[in-house]
Scaffold this motif. Structure first.
Motif, PDB file in Angstrom:
ATOM      1  N   PHE A 116      22.983 -78.414  63.956  1.00  0.00           N
ATOM      2  CA  PHE A 116      22.963 -78.668  65.399  1.00  0.00           C
ATOM      3  C   PHE A 116      22.927 -77.340  66.140  1.00  0.00           C
ATOM      4  N   GLU A 117      21.972 -77.205  67.042  1.00  0.00           N
ATOM      5  CA  GLU A 117      21.816 -75.971  67.812  1.00  0.00           C
ATOM      6  C   GLU A 117      22.519 -76.115  69.163  1.00  0.00           C
ATOM      7  N   PRO A 118      23.529 -75.254  69.429  1.00  0.00           N
ATOM      8  CA  PRO A 118      24.242 -75.373  70.703  1.00  0.00           C
ATOM      9  C   PRO A 118      23.356 -74.997  71.885  1.00  0.00           C
ATOM     10  N   THR A 119      23.609 -75.638  73.008  1.00  0.00           N
ATOM     11  CA  THR A 119      22.887 -75.309  74.239  1.00  0.00           C
ATOM     12  C   THR A 119      23.756 -74.383  75.083  1.00  0.00           C
ATOM     13  N   GLN A 120      23.233 -74.023  76.234  1.00  0.00           N
ATOM     14  CA  GLN A 120      23.963 -73.148  77.144  1.00  0.00           C
ATOM     15  C   GLN A 120      25.333 -73.739  77.506  1.00  0.00           C
ATOM     16  N   LYS A 121      25.396 -75.069  77.578  1.00  0.00           N
ATOM     17  CA  LYS A 121      26.654 -75.732  77.952  1.00  0.00           C
ATOM     18  C   LYS A 121      27.758 -75.424  76.941  1.00  0.00           C
ATOM     19  N   SER A 122      27.440 -75.447  75.651  1.00  0.00           N
ATOM     20  CA  SER A 122      28.439 -75.134  74.627  1.00  0.00           C
ATOM     21  C   SER A 122      28.888 -73.686  74.719  1.00  0.00           C
ATOM     22  N   TYR A 123      27.908 -72.779  74.879  1.00  0.00           N
ATOM     23  CA  TYR A 123      28.255 -71.362  74.984  1.00  0.00           C
ATOM     24  C   TYR A 123      29.205 -71.117  76.159  1.00  0.00           C
ATOM     25  N   ILE A 124      28.899 -71.689  77.304  1.00  0.00           N
ATOM     26  CA  ILE A 124      29.719 -71.457  78.503  1.00  0.00           C
ATOM     27  C   ILE A 124      31.101 -72.078  78.347  1.00  0.00           C
ATOM     28  N   THR A 125      31.172 -73.259  77.720  1.00  0.00           N
ATOM     29  CA  THR A 125      32.466 -73.924  77.523  1.00  0.00           C
ATOM     30  C   THR A 125      33.376 -73.086  76.628  1.00  0.00           C
ATOM     31  N   VAL A 126      32.831 -72.582  75.513  1.00  0.00           N
ATOM     32  CA  VAL A 126      33.623 -71.760  74.592  1.00  0.00           C
ATOM     33  C   VAL A 126      34.050 -70.468  75.281  1.00  0.00           C
ATOM     34  N   PHE A 127      33.136 -69.833  75.987  1.00  0.00           N
ATOM     35  CA  PHE A 127      33.418 -68.587  76.696  1.00  0.00           C
ATOM     36  C   PHE A 127      34.545 -68.801  77.710  1.00  0.00           C
ATOM     37  N   SER A 128      34.475 -69.896  78.439  1.00  0.00           N
ATOM     38  CA  SER A 128      35.482 -70.199  79.455  1.00  0.00           C
ATOM     39  C   SER A 128      36.865 -70.390  78.834  1.00  0.00           C
ATOM     40  N   ILE A 129      36.927 -71.096  77.718  1.00  0.00           N
ATOM     41  CA  ILE A 129      38.218 -71.339  77.058  1.00  0.00           C
ATOM     42  C   ILE A 129      38.819 -70.027  76.573  1.00  0.00           C
ATOM     43  N   LEU A 130      38.015 -69.161  76.004  1.00  0.00           N
ATOM     44  CA  LEU A 130      38.511 -67.869  75.522  1.00  0.00           C
ATOM     45  C   LEU A 130      39.098 -67.043  76.666  1.00  0.00           C
ATOM     46  N   VAL A 131      38.438 -67.059  77.805  1.00  0.00           N
ATOM     47  CA  VAL A 131      38.939 -66.312  78.974  1.00  0.00           C
ATOM     48  C   VAL A 131      40.226 -66.940  79.499  1.00  0.00           C
ATOM     49  N   ASN A 132      40.237 -68.261  79.598  1.00  0.00           N
ATOM     50  CA  ASN A 132      41.436 -68.945  80.098  1.00  0.00           C
ATOM     51  C   ASN A 132      42.647 -68.720  79.209  1.00  0.00           C
ATOM     52  N   GLU A 133      42.396 -68.513  77.909  1.00  0.00           N
ATOM     53  CA  GLU A 133      43.490 -68.276  76.966  1.00  0.00           C
ATOM     54  C   GLU A 133      43.786 -66.785  76.790  1.00  0.00           C
ATOM     55  N   ASN A 134      43.171 -65.952  77.636  1.00  0.00           N
ATOM     56  CA  ASN A 134      43.405 -64.501  77.617  1.00  0.00           C
ATOM     57  C   ASN A 134      43.008 -63.825  76.302  1.00  0.00           C
ATOM     58  N   ARG A 135      42.071 -64.435  75.590  1.00  0.00           N
ATOM     59  CA  ARG A 135      41.513 -63.802  74.388  1.00  0.00           C
ATOM     60  C   ARG A 135      40.308 -62.961  74.845  1.00  0.00           C
ATOM     61  N   LEU A 136      40.602 -61.915  75.589  1.00  0.00           N
ATOM     62  CA  LEU A 136      39.538 -61.210  76.296  1.00  0.00           C
ATOM     63  C   LEU A 136      38.602 -60.429  75.363  1.00  0.00           C
ATOM     64  N   LYS A 137      39.155 -59.789  74.340  1.00  0.00           N
ATOM     65  CA  LYS A 137      38.287 -59.054  73.409  1.00  0.00           C
ATOM     66  C   LYS A 137      37.307 -60.004  72.734  1.00  0.00           C
ATOM     67  N   THR A 138      37.832 -61.135  72.283  1.00  0.00           N
ATOM     68  CA  THR A 138      36.973 -62.145  71.647  1.00  0.00           C
ATOM     69  C   THR A 138      35.987 -62.700  72.664  1.00  0.00           C
ATOM     70  N   ALA A 139      36.433 -62.870  73.892  1.00  0.00           N
ATOM     71  CA  ALA A 139      35.574 -63.415  74.948  1.00  0.00           C
ATOM     72  C   ALA A 139      34.400 -62.487  75.247  1.00  0.00           C
ATOM     73  N   PHE A 140      34.681 -61.204  75.380  1.00  0.00           N
ATOM     74  CA  PHE A 140      33.596 -60.243  75.664  1.00  0.00           C
ATOM     75  C   PHE A 140      32.616 -60.154  74.487  1.00  0.00           C
ATOM     76  N   LYS A 141      33.159 -60.213  73.279  1.00  0.00           N
ATOM     77  CA  LYS A 141      32.303 -60.203  72.084  1.00  0.00           C
ATOM     78  C   LYS A 141      31.410 -61.445  72.068  1.00  0.00           C
ATOM     79  N   PHE A 142      32.009 -62.574  72.437  1.00  0.00           N
ATOM     80  CA  PHE A 142      31.253 -63.827  72.466  1.00  0.00           C
ATOM     81  C   PHE A 142      30.183 -63.787  73.549  1.00  0.00           C
ATOM     82  N   TYR A 143      30.485 -63.151  74.679  1.00  0.00           N
ATOM     83  CA  TYR A 143      29.496 -63.050  75.761  1.00  0.00           C
ATOM     84  C   TYR A 143      28.283 -62.220  75.314  1.00  0.00           C
ATOM     85  N   ARG A 144      28.561 -61.124  74.602  1.00  0.00           N
ATOM     86  CA  ARG A 144      27.448 -60.306  74.082  1.00  0.00           C
ATOM     87  C   ARG A 144      26.604 -61.120  73.094  1.00  0.00           C
TER      88      ARG A 144
END
Length: 485
Positions: A116-144
């Motif tokens: 299954f290939e994720p769409t933009q919606k999945s990427y944004i949802t995961v990114f948002s959760i990482l930021v909300n949970e203050n996993r900022l290093k992981t979040a920035f890595k995921f954004y790249r």
């Protein structure tokens, strides 16, 4: 056997019927039985589809039965059932809800195992959760990683990135730069973008910039939301511009933006910290008249402010409102009321509120343990000072029964009072327990005890006996934890 007899199926069972039954069933275990009962009909030609799998997975996630939900996902693959992104999204949100961001990433990475290939919606949802949970290093890595995968910037993704950068004062300017660059990427800032930047600036005390941005927002026709107003009101309170914060609340109402509980609480907190708790009380009445229900934080803010100003009557009035609303005051609120009574030498009233606290089930835990020790010892000491040693002794016994630490000063005051009253039995008991607790009596305590014994007949023998017993206890207490000075 139970699954087959759970439901009397029609001749032709449909996925829609199964979905309907699972949705209607409140008990998760019975919902699983319905799903399994439908599975038993495979021999009659029925097959679960992504709808029935989706609904049972959703129910399992709501009940925090994550392993069972993941097992169902694996079963979908085994049965060649078409998957939808919504099922993965529900898993991300469920793990995010219980603060397990690494499991969110794990499920995201497993999508490829299900072809299954994720769409933009999945990427944004995961990114948002990482930021909300203050996993900022992981979040920035995921954004790249998002950008490497060709996910284009959007207002939603840039809003999340800005939010992440606003969490750190060192990256606040980078957040502001991205905010200014958004139009170049075809992404116009919205109310959420402005609110995030304004909130970040306010937390850093850059109120002038926040106010300018607020004006720019309105000039561009981007209507401020209650979140934006609340962020700026909070910022103005932090900079002690309470009149400006009050005017902003009035401006909200003029522009028909409804203030919420957090808006009022922010302004009340600012007023209380500036010694204007009575004005904050007026704000509470306004809030209630608008049918905004105060929460425990609202009430706590007021009580702390009123106690700081020594306004006991008003603090008790708010304290009663808490209980009438069915909320439970915590140890911190009881401490404020009790300490204020102690400050004005009303130790009986302080003891009454301590009894109420205990009866209402406000018990010590790892976080509040030291506060409970402080509250109980303060009241016992106050009762001793207030010449009510009998009630002090009863409270002392209650403290020991519940395993709350007794301070050296509490022991000293209790022994002193009972020695003066000639109650050597209680004095001896307290000293014995004092030694058992590892608290070494000081010179003042020994003097009080010896003086009391000396006034009695056979003083020498009694003193020698008491001294012998206490020395034995001291020898048994190898590691004294307290020393009374």
């Amino acid at each position: 056997m139970g699954c087959k007899t759970l439901i009397k199926w029609p001749k032709q069972i449909t996925a829609g019927l199964v979905e309907q039954l699972i949705k209607a069933e409140k008990d998760i275990q019975k919902a699983i039985l319905i799903f399994d009962a439908a599975t038993a009909e495979y021999t009659n030609g029925f097959r679960h589809d992504n709808g029935t799998f989706g609904i049972i997975i959703s129910r399992l996630l709501s009940a925090n039965r994550f392993k069972s939900a993941e097992d169902m996902l694996a079963r979908m693959k085994d049965e060649n059932c078409m998957m939808t992104e919504d099922i993965f999204l529900s898993m991300y949100r469920a793990y995010g809800r219980v603060h397990k961001p690494l499991d969110v990433v794990r499920i995201f990475q497993k999508m490829k195992d299900y072809d299954f290939e994720p769409t933009q919606k999945s990427y944004i949802t995961v990114f948002s959760i990482l930021v909300n949970e203050n996993r900022l290093k992981t979040a920035f890595k995921f954004y790249r990683y998002m950008r490497e995968k060709g996910i284009p910037p959007s207002t939603a993704s840039l809003n999340i990135l800005i939010k992440a950068l606003c969490k750190n004062d060192k990256t606040m300017d980078a957040a502001f730069n991205i905010f200014r660059e958004m139009p170049k990427h075809g992404c116009n800032p919205d109310s959420y973008t402005y609110g995030t930047i304004i909130n970040g600036l306010c937390k850093l005390g850059r109120i002038l910039e926040a106010k300018e941005l607020f004006g720019e927002m309105e000039a561009k026709g981007c209507l401020p939301t209650v979140i934006v107003y609340t962020a700026l009101i909070h910022g103005l309170c932090l900079s002690n511009d309470l009149d400006g914060a009050t005017r902003l609340l009035e401006d909200m109402k003029i522009k028909l933006v409804e203030p919420n509980v957090f808006t009022y609480t922010c302004l009340m907190d600012g007023l209380c910290k500036s010694g204007r708790s009575l004005q904050a009380m007026e704000l509470l009445e306004m809030m209630i008249s608008e049918r905004k229900v105060p929460n425990i934080i609202t009430y706590s803010t007021l009580i702390h402010g009123l106690c700081r100003e020594g306004k006991l009557r008003e603090a008790l009035e708010i304290f009663d409102k808490i209980k009438l609303q069915g909320l439970q005051p915590d140890a911190g609120l009881y401490w404020k009321i009790i300490s204020l009574f102690c400050e004005i030498n009303k130790f009986q009233e302080a003891a009454n509120y301590l009894d109420e606290m205990v009866l209402s089930g406000v018990l010590p835990n790892r976080v509040t343990w030291s506060l409970h020790v402080k509250i109980h010892n303060t009241v016992v000491q106050g009762l001793c000072v207030g010449n009510d040693p009998n009630r002090a002794f009863q409270l002392y016994l209650s403290i020991r029964t519940r395993g709350i630490s007794v301070e050296a000063e509490t022991f000293k005051l209790l022994v002193g009072h009972f020695c003066k009253k000639g109650d050597l039995h209680k004095s001896a008991r307290i000293i014995e327990e004092m030694v058992i607790d590892g608290c070494i009596p000081g010179t003042g305590t020994w003097t009080a005890v010896l003086d009391a014994f000396w006034d009695r007949r056979k003083a020498k023998e009694a003193t020698e006996l008491a001294f012998s017993e206490l020395m034995t206890k001291l020898m048994e207490c190898k590691t004294p934890s307290l020393v009374e000075h």
